[in-house]
Design a protein around this motif. Structure first.
Motif, mmCIF file in Angstrom:
data_model
loop_
_atom_site.group_PDB
_atom_site.id
_atom_site.type_symbol
_atom_site.label_atom_id
_atom_site.label_comp_id
_atom_site.label_asym_id
_atom_site.label_seq_id
_atom_site.Cartn_x
_atom_site.Cartn_y
_atom_site.Cartn_z
ATOM 1 N N THR A 90 0.795 -1.235 0.000
ATOM 2 C CA THR A 90 0.000 0.000 0.000
ATOM 3 C C THR A 90 0.825 1.281 0.000
ATOM 4 O O THR A 90 0.263 2.363 0.133
ATOM 5 C CB THR A 90 -0.923 0.016 1.220
ATOM 6 N N SER A 91 2.128 1.176 -0.146
ATOM 7 C CA SER A 91 2.961 2.363 0.055
ATOM 8 C C SER A 91 2.769 3.433 -1.009
ATOM 9 O O SER A 91 2.960 4.622 -0.739
ATOM 10 C CB SER A 91 4.435 1.969 0.139
ATOM 11 N N GLN A 120 4.656 7.536 -2.616
ATOM 12 C CA GLN A 120 3.875 8.086 -1.506
ATOM 13 C C GLN A 120 3.099 9.338 -1.912
ATOM 14 O O GLN A 120 2.970 10.282 -1.115
ATOM 15 C CB GLN A 120 4.772 8.371 -0.289
ATOM 16 N N ALA A 133 -6.913 1.023 -0.006
ATOM 17 C CA ALA A 133 -5.761 0.331 0.576
ATOM 18 C C ALA A 133 -6.204 -0.823 1.472
ATOM 19 O O ALA A 133 -5.657 -1.933 1.388
ATOM 20 C CB ALA A 133 -4.900 1.318 1.358
ATOM 21 N N SER A 156 2.780 -1.215 4.605
ATOM 22 C CA SER A 156 3.197 -0.087 3.770
ATOM 23 C C SER A 156 4.722 -0.079 3.650
ATOM 24 O O SER A 156 5.339 -1.133 3.528
ATOM 25 C CB SER A 156 2.642 1.223 4.331
ATOM 26 N N LEU A 159 6.529 4.704 6.303
ATOM 27 C CA LEU A 159 5.386 5.612 6.408
ATOM 28 C C LEU A 159 5.845 7.022 6.773
ATOM 29 O O LEU A 159 6.567 7.224 7.756
ATOM 30 C CB LEU A 159 4.410 5.091 7.467
ATOM 31 N N TRP A 237 -3.105 5.109 10.349
ATOM 32 C CA TRP A 237 -3.052 4.351 9.089
ATOM 33 C C TRP A 237 -2.449 2.976 9.351
ATOM 34 O O TRP A 237 -2.991 1.949 8.913
ATOM 35 C CB TRP A 237 -2.224 5.116 8.061
ATOM 36 N N TYR A 238 -1.313 2.944 10.063
ATOM 37 C CA TYR A 238 -0.692 1.662 10.393
ATOM 38 C C TYR A 238 -1.658 0.781 11.175
ATOM 39 O O TYR A 238 -1.818 -0.415 10.886
ATOM 40 C CB TYR A 238 0.584 1.878 11.214
ATOM 41 N N GLU A 241 -4.347 -0.869 8.958
ATOM 42 C CA GLU A 241 -3.860 -2.020 8.214
ATOM 43 C C GLU A 241 -3.607 -3.206 9.143
ATOM 44 O O GLU A 241 -3.957 -4.352 8.837
ATOM 45 C CB GLU A 241 -2.579 -1.670 7.457
ATOM 46 N N THR A 255 6.170 -2.332 10.725
ATOM 47 C CA THR A 255 6.521 -1.470 9.605
ATOM 48 C C THR A 255 7.917 -0.952 9.865
ATOM 49 O O THR A 255 8.454 -1.079 10.980
ATOM 50 C CB THR A 255 5.518 -0.318 9.433
#
Length: 682
Positions: A90-91, A120, A133, A156, A159, A237-238, A241, A255
């Motif tokens: 998803t990066s 990004q 994502a 990702s 990040l 966000w992390y 996921e 991550t």
């Protein structure tokens, strides 16, 4: 993953030190893949990161997934006994997403929209990007959650490396929501931001904007809160996921952090508790005066984020990188010294960007384990040697460095110091942090890097460099440490403001006045290139202040400059401990001399007598024994008088000669060793 598991060995199938790197098979024809797997095994590679940038390959049109190629890669790696650190992909969104939804692109503080074409190119607050994502993450987790090659989930990638600060309207709305959760009312926000200054009072949260380009200096607390918000937004966000992954798999999730001198956008102290494994990316930065000192600091800081537990080096460079003004190749021995500096400080996995050097793209001249020249190259032979070296060190896994010295480090203080609007632009947070850590390293002692909220009671010496912003509770913790018998070293521009960046009244250094037994009423920063002399032979730069001892003893005075005759270095006995204060930026010689005095007073001994300076020595301890890592950056050989077996050479001896630029890892003979603090006199 439960806490005890996370704080034991790294949850990887290989019981020794994991070795590998990023693998991007999508950049190569299928016939190359089998060769890659075979060469990985030849080199001793047992862990690779796959699908880090896989979004555009797997989802070539909205909602239509093609996993067949990734299936083949996963199966091939498993057949060769290679575990996978599987990226969620998803990066970077694919072009079809940014074309259909240009509103997801980040906006700079100047109001310019960032175009896709790099990486990004997405706003962390965009619900559109997040929806797409998480749909991809869910499909990937369902596909590979029980695959036998899967060892780790990689959310990702780096990040916030390029998109941490977005000033678009979506970010503005998210910022307002964050502020409302933090403060509750507009009145509370006004109090925290000091909006009575310059007619900035807000009647509601709807009136608040991100700190976009302004006609004059910005509100400093607004800047600080926007940094906090931006770090939290990426952390959310992390978490989003990770939640999807954990719903369908028990595989650990992480991550890659960027604990490095040139990335300051995430407060990783707040991120670390969410990681099943703490991982860091680090590259030697030749733009710095001392890249090796910065590397050692970053490794110690990453161990601090892991709470002392094993961690992994997710990315490093085999040779040159491609993004510095001058990308220097590694000289003979540098690769081994770089790797063992990380391993000495707790890394139980060592991975590189990347496995095979790219033919095309922005990073085509970035070094790799398998270079453009192929296997008939010195780089490949260095890869084989490195794999053999790490295999020889497998037994150190699970041991940990211990230290009697801590350096307090804080990303929020970094943001606040470097934001500007201060007595001088020459005070930069990392300058003093790195300088103090480097001085301790030259003194030959082990160092933990800790947050301001850490329980300090287990240390003999705590160093607080330029901790400009500090909470009341953190300041009380420092004082309790000294009252209880600890030794403290604080440097200039510390304790000045509270967590809202409001100046603490009553004189400087604010929160630390009582414990230091000294008070300043005015700062006298120095001009560019100006220096002052101290009566102990030292030299000060950047900073002076009019310091009045109030219980402290003066250990050095300024002999010239704006506060000639005034105190430059003080020592205060407080409770059962002692606190030092340094009111200038000392030169290297003066700093080293001061650190030697402070360490002696605190009863802290070097890890290995005679080491220090260019010889970096770290000990890792475990239930079964201890291992002494010796990394010789100097031009002369060093004799490490440590009976035992050098795992690098296999030689047993009472003393081991480590050549210039060389390394040694000595399995020490059992001696009933304890921590240095337990050996030192009271």
């Amino acid at each position: 993953m439960d806490e005890p598991a996370r704080r034991g060995r790294l949850p990887l199938p290989h019981r020794g030190i994991a070795f590998g790197g990023d693998y991007n098979p999508e950049q190569w024809p299928r016939e190359t893949w089998a060769q890659d797997a075979r060469l990985m095994r030849e080199a001793g590679v047992d862990l690779v990161a796959v699908n880090v940038f896989g979004w555009a390959e797997i989802e070539r049109s909205p909602g239509v997934y093609s996993f067949e190629e990734l299936d083949s890669v996963m199966d091939l790696l498993h057949e060769h006994g290679i575990a996978v650190n599987l990226g969620t992909g998803t990066s970077t969104p694919p072009p079809w997403l940014t074309t259909a939804h240009p509103e997801v692109l980040p906006v700079t503080r100047e109001g310019e929209t960032v175009s896709p074409g790099g990486r990004q190119a997405w706003c962390p607050s965009s619900p559109v990007v997040r929806e797409h994502a998480l749909r991809l993450v869910r499909a990937t987790a369902e596909r590979y959650g029980d695959h036998p090659a899967l060892a780790l989930w990689h959310v990702s990638n780096e990040l916030g490396c390029h998109n941490a600060l977005c000033y678009c309207d979506e970010s503005a709305s998210a910022f307002r929501r964050w502020l409302e959760r933090r403060y509750g009312t507009a009145d509370a926000l006004n109090a925290a931001w000091g909006t009575s200054f310059w007619s900035q009072r807000y009647g509601s949260f709807d009136e608040v904007l991100p700190p976009r380009l302004t006609a004059s200096a910005e509100n400093p607390t607004q800047l600080l809160d926007f940094r906090r918000f931006s770090s939290d937004e990426l952390l959310e966000w992390y978490r989003a996921e990770a939640q999807v992954l954990r719903a369908s798999t028990t595989t650990p999730v992480t991550t890659n952090f960027m604990v490095t001198a040139h990335i300051d956008t995430q407060d990783y102290w707040s991120w670390a508790p969410d990681m099943d494994v703490v991982a860091n990316d680090h590259y030697l930065d030749h733009r710095l005066d001392d890249p090796w000192a910065e590397l050692a600091f970053a490794a110690d800081a990453t161990r601090g984020l892991a709470g002392g537990a094993p961690w992994m080096l997710m990315e490093a460079s085999h040779g040159a990188v491609n993004w510095q003004p001058r990308n220097l190749a590694k000289a003979p021995g540098e690769l081994e010294r770089m790797v063992l500096t990380h391993v000495a400080r707790g890394a139980d996995a060592v991975c590189f960007f990347q496995w095979r050097a790219s033919r095309a793209g922005a990073e085509r001249f970035h070094s790799a384990l398998l270079p453009h020249a192929g296997t008939d190259s010195e780089q490949w032979r260095a890869t084989l040697r490195l794999g053999a070296l790490l295999d020889a060190l497998d037994e150190v896994v699970g041991t940990r460095p211990t230290s009697d010295v801590a350096v307090v480090f804080d990303w929020q203080a970094w943001w606040a110091v470097d934001a500007g609007g201060h007595p001088t632009q020459d005070v930069r947070y990392l300058d003093e942090v790195h300088a103090m850590h480097a001085a301790l390293r030259r003194a030959g002692v082990g160092v933990d890097v800790v947050s301001p909220d850490t329980d300090l009671s287990g240390y003999r010496l705590v160093v607080v460099p330029t901790l400009y912003l500090v909470s009341d509770e953190a300041a009380r913790s420092v004082e309790r440490f000294v009252v209880g018998g600890g030794h403290l070293l604080v440097t200039y521009f510390s304790g000045i403001v509270d967590e809202n960046d409001h100046v603490r009244l009553g004189g400087y250094p604010g929160a630390f006045r009582e414990v230091l037994g000294a008070r300043s009423d005015e700062f006298f920063p120095l001009d560019d290139g100006e220096s002052v002399a101290l009566d102990d032979g030292g030299v000060g730069r950047v900073w002076t202040e009019r310091l009045e001892p109030r219980g402290a003893t003066v250990r050095a005075r300024f002999t010239d400059g704006p506060v000639a005759g005034g105190a430059a270095v003080t020592r205060h006995e407080h409770g059962r401990g002692a606190a030092w204060y340094v009111a200038t930026r000392l030169g290297t010689g003066g700093r080293d001399a001061l650190v030697t005095d402070v360490l002696e007073g605190a009863g802290v001994r070097p890890v290995l007598p005679g080491a220090g300076g260019d010889v970096d020595v770290v000990r890792r301890d475990g239930d079964a024994g201890s291992y002494l890592f010796v990394v010789n950056h100097g031009d002369d050989a060093f004799v490490a008088r440590a009976p035992g077996v050098d795992l690098v050479t296999g030689r047993r001896a009472d003393a081991h000669e480590v050549p210039a630029g060389g390394v040694a890892v000595v399995r020490e003979q059992p001696t009933g060793r304890r921590r240095p603090s337990e050996e030192a006199p009271a």
